[in-house]
Write a protein that holds these residues in place. Structure first.
Motif, PDB file in Angstrom:
ATOM      1  N   GLU A 105       0.602  -1.282  -0.033  1.00  0.00           N
ATOM      2  CA  GLU A 105       0.000   0.036   0.132  1.00  0.00           C
ATOM      3  C   GLU A 105       0.978   1.057   0.134  1.00  0.00           C
ATOM      4  O   GLU A 105       0.601   2.365  -0.587  1.00  0.00           O
ATOM      5  CB  GLU A 105      -0.872  -0.053   1.203  1.00  0.00           C
ATOM      6  N   ALA A 106       1.858   1.156   0.666  1.00  0.00           N
ATOM      7  CA  ALA A 106       2.799   2.280   0.852  1.00  0.00           C
ATOM      8  C   ALA A 106       3.395   2.568  -0.613  1.00  0.00           C
ATOM      9  O   ALA A 106       3.417   3.983  -1.106  1.00  0.00           O
ATOM     10  CB  ALA A 106       4.108   1.911   1.710  1.00  0.00           C
ATOM     11  N   ILE A 107       3.834   1.528  -1.302  1.00  0.00           N
ATOM     12  CA  ILE A 107       4.117   1.704  -2.824  1.00  0.00           C
ATOM     13  C   ILE A 107       3.255   2.318  -3.481  1.00  0.00           C
ATOM     14  O   ILE A 107       3.567   3.210  -4.431  1.00  0.00           O
ATOM     15  CB  ILE A 107       4.872   0.429  -3.142  1.00  0.00           C
ATOM     16  N   ALA A 108       1.951   1.611  -3.694  1.00  0.00           N
ATOM     17  CA  ALA A 108       0.793   2.273  -4.466  1.00  0.00           C
ATOM     18  C   ALA A 108       0.577   3.430  -4.096  1.00  0.00           C
ATOM     19  O   ALA A 108       0.189   4.167  -4.958  1.00  0.00           O
ATOM     20  CB  ALA A 108      -0.219   1.127  -4.162  1.00  0.00           C
ATOM     21  N   PHE A 109       0.556   3.927  -2.678  1.00  0.00           N
ATOM     22  CA  PHE A 109       0.407   5.390  -2.588  1.00  0.00           C
ATOM     23  C   PHE A 109       1.133   6.423  -3.094  1.00  0.00           C
ATOM     24  O   PHE A 109       0.974   7.252  -3.512  1.00  0.00           O
ATOM     25  CB  PHE A 109       0.273   5.516  -0.831  1.00  0.00           C
TER      26      PHE A 109
END
Length: 312
Positions: free
Chosen positions: A94-98
């Motif tokens: 999720e951090a990467i996607a964010f």
């Protein structure tokens, strides 16, 4: 663009009465790996932030991917700041996607790319783990992948090797090479000269807010003559006349710059003079030697001190 992903002319930045950047000119060829070298406080981070449009210069101008207003091309840029920062409760994927979403990448696509990237970097099992549960090296890898997930044309990394152990430094170097092989321009700042020597085609050496040198790594090294290291069986004799005036003796070993006439006349004079050569080697100066010659001993000692702190 005119063949350069980044160009700056006369960049100046003052903070109160302190001039952090004093007229910096840079030209970063598109598709190259370009290193900005200098000790902490040299003006590297301030320069990168001006390039990216995070702060504006007080004088001078810059172009980023051909655009005079850097924020207009922000979605084509990946930026890893020196101050790392991820939401500790957020899952790795999720951090990467964010981070990709901040550059215009749809979240669904960002999650799919994040899964692929984490798997490729040996972190597939960690993709749903909160950042707070990851090791420092793993968390920094996640932030790096977030910098790349939207597939930028230009990647700017501020002290990317800081705090990484040797294994993760090697992995980061491999990532940088892979991106460059795909035509991406890489600009990174560092106070660890070895990384720049291994990775870069061109470097800028910055000290005191000014560019002291910009050019190819080989060009920087060529500013210094190769060094001869000589060991002889004879302690004295006519052969000593062949040694340059600046030759330094360290025990049974002599060190001196290779004469302009080259090694062949030197060898002949040593043999004819009865030196009894045991060993003779010619060592080309490294980028660290060139940095000392260009930026000075004080800047080099500051660089070495910060590198030792990172290693500790």
């Amino acid at each position: 663009m005119n063949g350069h992903a980044i160009e700056t002319h006369g960049l100046v930045k003052d903070f109160g009465g302190f001039r952090a950047v004093d007229g910096i000119d840079l030209a970063v060829p598109a598709g190259s790996i370009f290193g900005v070298l200098g000790p902490n406080g040299a003006g590297k981070t301030t320069t990168l932030r001006m390039l990216l449009g995070i702060i504006d210069p007080d004088a001078g101008h810059r172009t980023l991917l051909g655009e005079a207003r850097p924020l207009k091309v922000a979605r084509q840029v990946g930026y890893l700041p020196e101050e790392r920062g991820l939401y500790p409760g957020m899952q790795a994927r999720e951090a990467i996607a964010f981070m990709g979403a901040l550059r215009g990448l749809p979240l669904k696509e960002g999650r799919a790319r994040a899964d692929q990237m984490l798997e490729a970097h040996g972190l597939g099992a960690a993709r749903r783990k909160p950042i707070r549960t990851l090791s420092k090296g793993m968390a920094q890898t996640v932030q790096l992948l977030g910098t790349l997930v939207h597939r930028p044309r230009l990647i700017v990394l501020d002290e990317p090797f800081s705090g990484l152990d040797a294994l993760n430094q090697e992995r980061l170097e491999a990532v940088i090479r892979a991106q460059a092989a795909n035509g991406v321009t890489i600009l990174f700042s560092t106070h660890v000269i070895a990384h720049a020597e291994r990775l870069c085609q061109r470097v800028a050496i910055i000290a005191g807010g000014r560019v002291r040198f910009e050019g190819g790594v080989e060009e920087a090294r060529a500013r210094l003559k190769p060094e001869v290291r000589l060991a002889t069986r004879a302690a004295d004799g006519p052969w000593r006349a062949a040694l340059p005036a600046g030759a330094v003796r360290e025990g049974h070993l002599w060190r001196f710059a290779l004469p302009d006439s080259g090694v062949e006349p030197l060898l002949k004079a040593l043999i004819d003079g009865g030196a009894g050569i045991e060993t003779l080697s010619i060592e080309r100066p490294g980028l660290h030697d060139a940095f000392v010659a260009i930026a000075g001993e004080a800047a080099a000692k500051a660089m070495d001190g910060h590198a030792l702190e990172d290693a500790a």
